[in-house]
Write a protein that holds these residues in place. Structure first.
Motif: not given
Length: 434
Positions: A312, A237, A308, A284-285, A305-306
């Motif tokens: 989603l 990430t 934070s 980011d997913l 979201d990887s």
């Protein structure tokens, strides 16, 4: 006018997808028949491609372009392009490999790479990666370098990385060498070199910079201090490694050391003792299978979201999971994941899994407009057959095509669908119809 059949909705978990119609003709595209658009004629200036396929009515076969470039076609949706990965015999050495990248809207060549050759063998796997919204093409191999009759040389993993938005001929790669043996994969927020020991190396595809992570140096989650006895790297990430555990300890979570853990993300109603499974989709997913919801037969899925740990989109699915094929729409809004489609803008989704009364759908591609193509699978004994269908995420309606031999695009970007004609070995692009 082509009549169409609307298939009953299966486990639709999104308020705006308000059910399916039981009737109707193709009102938006009069004159369409068997998946082929026969509406307004193209302008006099347009030259129809010589390859004419039976395609969904979203595409205008009266315009477009085609290419007979030999190789493997790789769509680059964020770049608005398509790459052709080619191979040719080397002169007195191993085969040479490279990329030719075409503009998806015009078919014109944007750039071509210098040829690269593998170390150790003729195998040179390619990787498509998206980091910080930019796409990259990479090839890698492992073997010995700097060896001669006297010197044994050294074992390395060699990676050649090309930005997908390059230009010109003879584009040089970002060349990266990592000492030792290993394998390379798309880790999400960068490339990961894994050698099977207690370290992994992250590679920034934009710069070639490397970061070595000691697996034993990672911080375990607070609710599993013993996780270090059986942890493994699941991905990368923007805030570090994504860690998880193997199956030989009584903990099935995943986490970013010093950041979030799966316990922070678990949806309400999901069994806290379940075994969630996280799959890296892009930089980011993640998609997470949370397992069964308590007191129901539904399986809960989330897009996360990887970096934070923010959820989603979430969807509840009843029935058996279909084989998983991932695809993101070019604008990043729609995510296809097997029999599920997530709308990351609305935070919702839809499922078409196998139940006692419905056949599963294996979705393949989503356009920026939310039109999704796939096949409904009817299994009988040891055989199965697919019926092509089209889902419109804007209305929640899923439509069966009359023509079972309709061609679906393998990519959709810059307002064009990219198709492959196996008979003529031709790639053809048709624009979205006006």
């Amino acid at each position: 006018m082509r009549t169409t059949r609307w298939i009953a909705c299966a486990a639709v978990v999104v308020a705006l997808l308000a059910g399916c119609s039981d009737s109707g003709e193709d009102e938006e595209n009069p004159g369409a028949k068997d998946g082929k658009r026969t509406g307004p004629s193209p302008s006099a200036e347009a030259t129809p491609p010589g390859t004419q396929l039976e395609v969904p009515t979203l595409y205008d076969t009266g315009r477009g372009w085609e290419s007979t470039e030999e190789g493997t076609q790789l769509p680059l949706p964020r770049t608005g392009a398509v790459a052709v990965y080619w191979e040719r015999p080397g002169e007195g050495g191993p085969d040479e490999h490279g990329f030719t990248v075409l503009d998806a809207a015009t078919g014109e060549k944007r750039w071509s790479s210098v040829p690269v050759s593998p170390l150790g063998s003729t195998n040179l796997p390619y990787i498509r990666a998206t980091v910080d919204g930019k796409e990259y093409l990479a090839v890698w191999s492992s073997g010995t370098t700097d060896d001669d009759a006297v010197n044994r040389g050294r074992e390395i993993v060699a990676i050649d990385i090309f930005p997908a938005d390059s230009s010109g001929d003879g584009v040089q790669p970002v060349h990266v060498e990592v000492d030792g043996e290993g394998k390379v994969r798309d880790g999400g927020a960068g490339l990961l070199v894994e050698s099977g020991d207690d370290t992994v190396v992250a590679v920034d595809p934009a710069t070639g910079d490397t970061t070595e992570y000691g697996i034993d140096d990672q911080e375990p989650p607070a609710d599993c201090p013993q996780c270090e006895s059986s942890w493994e790297v699941r991905g990368l990430t923007a805030n570090g490694l994504l860690m998880g555990t193997s199956i030989d300890i009584d903990y099935s979570g995943f986490w970013v050391p010093g950041g979030w853990t799966s316990a922070d993300l678990r949806p309400k109603g999901v069994d806290p003792d379940g075994s969630p499974i996280a799959q890296v989709i892009s930089d980011d997913l993640l998609v997470v299978d949370w397992g069964q919801e308590r007191n129901t037969d539904a399986i809960v899925w989330s897009a996360v979201d990887s970096a934070s740990g923010e959820t989603l989109a979430t969807v509840r699915c009843e029935g058996d999971t279909t084989p998983i094929d991932d695809h993101m729409s070019a604008n990043g809004r729609y995510l296809v994941h097997g029999g599920r489609v997530f709308d990351l803008e609305e935070g919702t989704g839809v499922c078409y899994e196998r139940t006692d009364s419905t056949n599963p759908v294996e979705f393949q591609l989503a356009t920026d407009e939310g039109v999704v193509y796939g096949n409904a699978i009817n299994s009988e004994g040891f055989s199965s057959s697919g019926r092509p269908v089209q889902l419109d995420m804007r209305t929640g309606k899923i439509q069966e095509f009359d023509d079972v031999n309709i061609d679906f695009p393998f990519g959709d970007t810059a307002g064009f669908g990219l198709f492959w004609d196996e008979a003529s070995r031709t790639m053809v692009a048709y624009p979205h119809a006006s």
